[in-house]
Design an enzyme around this catalytic site. Sequence first.
Site, PDB file in Angstrom:
ATOM      1  N   ASP A   1     -23.776 -31.872  18.425  1.00 34.76           N
ATOM      2  CA  ASP A   1     -24.550 -30.676  18.072  1.00 34.76           C
ATOM      3  C   ASP A   1     -25.996 -30.779  18.538  1.00 34.76           C
ATOM      4  OD1 ASP A   1     -22.863 -30.176  14.890  1.00 34.76           O
ATOM      5  OD2 ASP A   1     -22.288 -29.755  16.950  1.00 34.76           O
TER       6      ASP A   1
ATOM      7  N   ARG B   1     -10.962 -25.590  20.434  1.00 35.83           N
ATOM      8  CA  ARG B   1     -10.956 -25.826  18.980  1.00 35.83           C
ATOM      9  C   ARG B   1      -9.526 -25.895  18.435  1.00 35.83           C
ATOM     10  NH1 ARG B   1     -16.244 -25.025  17.566  1.00 35.83           N
ATOM     11  NH2 ARG B   1     -15.865 -26.532  15.916  1.00 35.83           N
TER      12      ARG B   1
ATOM     13  N   LYS C   1     -25.195 -27.018   6.642  1.00 38.58           N
ATOM     14  CA  LYS C   1     -24.117 -26.022   6.847  1.00 38.58           C
ATOM     15  C   LYS C   1     -22.769 -26.748   6.846  1.00 38.58           C
ATOM     16  CE  LYS C   1     -23.067 -24.574  11.183  1.00 38.58           C
ATOM     17  NZ  LYS C   1     -21.658 -24.639  11.569  1.00 38.58           N
ATOM     18  N   ASN C   2     -22.699 -27.876   7.584  1.00 41.52           N
ATOM     19  CA  ASN C   2     -21.394 -28.516   7.798  1.00 41.52           C
ATOM     20  C   ASN C   2     -20.954 -29.387   6.631  1.00 41.52           C
ATOM     21  OD1 ASN C   2     -21.439 -27.164  10.157  1.00 41.52           O
ATOM     22  ND2 ASN C   2     -21.854 -28.940  11.457  1.00 41.52           N
TER      23      ASN C   2
ATOM     24  N   CYS D   1     -14.014 -20.798  20.004  1.00 41.37           N
ATOM     25  CA  CYS D   1     -15.381 -20.357  20.258  1.00 41.37           C
ATOM     26  C   CYS D   1     -15.738 -20.849  21.640  1.00 41.37           C
ATOM     27  CB  CYS D   1     -16.322 -20.891  19.195  1.00 41.37           C
ATOM     28  SG  CYS D   1     -16.516 -22.640  19.356  1.00 41.37           S
TER      29      CYS D   1
ATOM     30  N   ARG E   1     -25.907 -18.307  12.457  1.00 42.53           N
ATOM     31  CA  ARG E   1     -24.792 -19.014  11.816  1.00 42.53           C
ATOM     32  C   ARG E   1     -25.256 -20.343  11.243  1.00 42.53           C
ATOM     33  NH1 ARG E   1     -20.671 -20.598  15.683  1.00 42.53           N
ATOM     34  NH2 ARG E   1     -20.103 -21.781  13.844  1.00 42.53           N
TER      35      ARG E   1
HETATM   36  C1  EPZ Z   1     -17.290 -29.939  13.166  1.00 44.68           C
HETATM   37  O1  EPZ Z   1     -16.418 -29.140  13.925  1.00 44.68           O
HETATM   38  C2  EPZ Z   1     -18.588 -29.161  13.099  1.00 44.68           C
HETATM   39  N1  EPZ Z   1     -18.353 -27.873  12.453  1.00 44.68           N
HETATM   40  C3  EPZ Z   1     -19.143 -28.947  14.502  1.00 44.68           C
HETATM   41  O2  EPZ Z   1     -20.391 -28.305  14.374  1.00 44.68           O
HETATM   42  C4  EPZ Z   1     -19.367 -30.304  15.151  1.00 44.68           C
HETATM   43  O3  EPZ Z   1     -19.812 -30.108  16.479  1.00 44.68           O
HETATM   44  C5  EPZ Z   1     -18.041 -31.081  15.157  1.00 44.68           C
HETATM   45  O4  EPZ Z   1     -17.543 -31.198  13.802  1.00 44.68           O
HETATM   46  C6  EPZ Z   1     -18.219 -32.489  15.724  1.00 44.68           C
HETATM   47  O5  EPZ Z   1     -19.179 -33.172  14.998  1.00 44.68           O
HETATM   48  C7  EPZ Z   1     -18.291 -27.831  11.108  1.00 44.68           C
HETATM   49  O6  EPZ Z   1     -18.383 -28.835  10.434  1.00 44.68           O
HETATM   50  C8  EPZ Z   1     -18.098 -26.470  10.502  1.00 44.68           C
HETATM   51  P1  EPZ Z   1     -13.826 -31.845  15.302  1.00 44.68           P
HETATM   52  P2  EPZ Z   1     -14.835 -29.522  13.995  1.00 44.68           P
HETATM   53  O7  EPZ Z   1     -12.548 -31.501  14.642  1.00 44.68           O
HETATM   54  O8  EPZ Z   1     -14.416 -30.135  12.720  1.00 44.68           O
HETATM   55  C9  EPZ Z   1     -10.739 -31.969  18.906  1.00 44.68           C
HETATM   56  C10 EPZ Z   1     -22.012 -26.720  14.823  1.00 44.68           C
HETATM   57  O9  EPZ Z   1     -22.681 -26.549  15.841  1.00 44.68           O
HETATM   58  N2  EPZ Z   1      -9.732 -31.558  17.920  1.00 44.68           N
HETATM   59  O10 EPZ Z   1     -14.541 -33.107  14.912  1.00 44.68           O
HETATM   60  O11 EPZ Z   1     -14.109 -28.351  14.498  1.00 44.68           O
HETATM   61  C11 EPZ Z   1     -11.737 -30.836  19.166  1.00 44.68           C
HETATM   62  O12 EPZ Z   1     -11.219 -29.966  20.149  1.00 44.68           O
HETATM   63  C12 EPZ Z   1     -20.526 -26.994  14.938  1.00 44.68           C
HETATM   64  O13 EPZ Z   1     -22.458 -26.774  13.641  1.00 44.68           O
HETATM   65  C13 EPZ Z   1      -8.383 -31.575  18.291  1.00 44.68           C
HETATM   66  O14 EPZ Z   1      -8.045 -31.908  19.429  1.00 44.68           O
HETATM   67  O15 EPZ Z   1     -14.859 -30.640  15.130  1.00 44.68           O
HETATM   68  C14 EPZ Z   1     -12.959 -31.575  19.650  1.00 44.68           C
HETATM   69  O16 EPZ Z   1     -12.826 -31.850  21.036  1.00 44.68           O
HETATM   70  C15 EPZ Z   1     -20.087 -26.866  16.366  1.00 44.68           C
HETATM   71  N3  EPZ Z   1      -7.448 -31.207  17.380  1.00 44.68           N
HETATM   72  C16 EPZ Z   1     -12.897 -32.906  18.877  1.00 44.68           C
HETATM   73  O17 EPZ Z   1     -11.557 -33.000  18.363  1.00 44.68           O
HETATM   74  C17 EPZ Z   1      -7.782 -30.842  16.085  1.00 44.68           C
HETATM   75  O18 EPZ Z   1      -6.879 -30.537  15.292  1.00 44.68           O
HETATM   76  C18 EPZ Z   1     -13.851 -32.971  17.678  1.00 44.68           C
HETATM   77  O19 EPZ Z   1     -13.610 -31.803  16.891  1.00 44.68           O
HETATM   78  C19 EPZ Z   1      -9.151 -30.828  15.727  1.00 44.68           C
HETATM   79  C20 EPZ Z   1     -10.103 -31.206  16.663  1.00 44.68           C
END
Ligand code: EPZ
Length: 430
Positions: A318, A126, A22-23, A121, A410
């Site tokens: 995850d 996020r 998915k990701n 979410c 999802r």
């Molecule tokens: C991706 O989310 C995945 N989703 C998530 O999977 C996964 O848990 C996550 O990466 C971490 O591996 C998809 O790929 C669609 P991040 P993403 O940006 O990109 C902070 C699932 O279950 N952050 O790596 O949104 C954020 O709050 C989902 O399949 C900022 O502060 O995750 C978090 O604490 C859930 N500012 C950390 O970084 C930003 O601009 C990591 O988030 C962006 C993120």
Amino acid sequence: MVHLRIKGGNKISGEVLISGAKNSSMPILISSILTKEEVILHNVPYVSDVTNLISLLINLQTRVSLISPSRIGKSVSLTTARLANNVDFSTEASKIRTSVLLMGPSLARNGYFRLFKPGGCNIGERKIDLHVMGMKLLGAEVNETENYIEFTTHGKPLKGNIITFPLVSVGATQNVIMAATLAQGETIIQNAAIEPEIEDLILFLNKMGAKISKISEREIKIIGVKELFGTEYTIMPDRIEALTYVMIAVATGGNELILKNVSLKYFGDVINTLKTIGVELDDVTLPQYHFGGVLLKPTKELLSTSVETAPFPGFATDLQPLFMVLMLRANGQSEIVENIFENRFQHIPFLKKMGADIDYIGSKAIIRQTKNLIGSEVEGTDLRACAALAMAGLMAEGETIVRNIESLDRGYYNFVKNIINCGGVLERIS
Ligand code: EPZ
């Protein structure tokens, strides 16, 4: 509202066909808008995040068609001869957070993007500040109102730059990579996310004619090109889905599980964590599947351990809810620290309601062996929490109702059917 009714106690073992990741499929589907030519993708997972994204792309004037018979998973053709700008995301964006990933490609293709602030979410706020920082550094002008953010380059191409992320973000890394492929000059991303799904995106974009390379462990260089071309690509298998079934089989005492169309090379260091707790996985040759297969051998004794979630190659956030439920079966006391999302322990109160011996404070949880869980009525709060509660229901005595399992759809294709085929007793009820 859809719920799951589960009758626990059966061993889960047998065979499961693993879907495309998915990701990985989300950014790759979105990257198809970087060219006017046709892109053909194989092994696309038909989970609701993906089908929602496809309908979003259709709103943006991408022509999408299913190719049948598909080689593996679903095969999809996408052609974006013209990319619309002013799609009202307000409805769609609240459905999927991944509309954020349209930011980079839309700016690269059209020099414009407007995003209604994406639905947060349950697992955390996020934020998208790192995405915005990246686009600004690539030359986009940003103006923010209280319900949307608008990006524009005033008709000029994006300009390569050095982008150093203060913390590792999968999505922000993906957005900058996609945007920089068509920028003028060279972009260097420092402190980049390096999940296998990022590698998959880079392989796909380079097949389209992009010039992306890794110059050190967390440093990615993108040399902008004038245009990208159509291509055909097979999306990598979903490591999180695969490991979900592994943990369910082990937790229910399943004696053997074969995962089709996935290979261990996508799992990363978690294989070593599983080995330390007594869970053995091996690659098996299944020539009829593009990615082969993985065999879970019978687990003699499950040992406790301590893990901290971290960006890849660390322990994937995850997997945290699922691993927590698995540790209820392990001898002794385990510890899990959640470092990525600020609110990803919401499954714990429901597990405790089922009799789980878990204490937690802040980002740390202590899990003690709980020989019998009692079936109860619980509620899913996010995609992986739903899977973890379903797993607990399969382990428990009696009946468990998991409410609100829409988010399970999802990220898991045919979850109920797969578990029934492996000996589980469960059904969807609305
Ligand atoms: C991706 O989310 C995945 N989703 C998530 O999977 C996964 O848990 C996550 O990466 C971490 O591996 C998809 O790929 C669609 P991040 P993403 O940006 O990109 C902070 C699932 O279950 N952050 O790596 O949104 C954020 O709050 C989902 O399949 C900022 O502060 O995750 C978090 O604490 C859930 N500012 C950390 O970084 C930003 O601009 C990591 O988030 C962006 C993120």
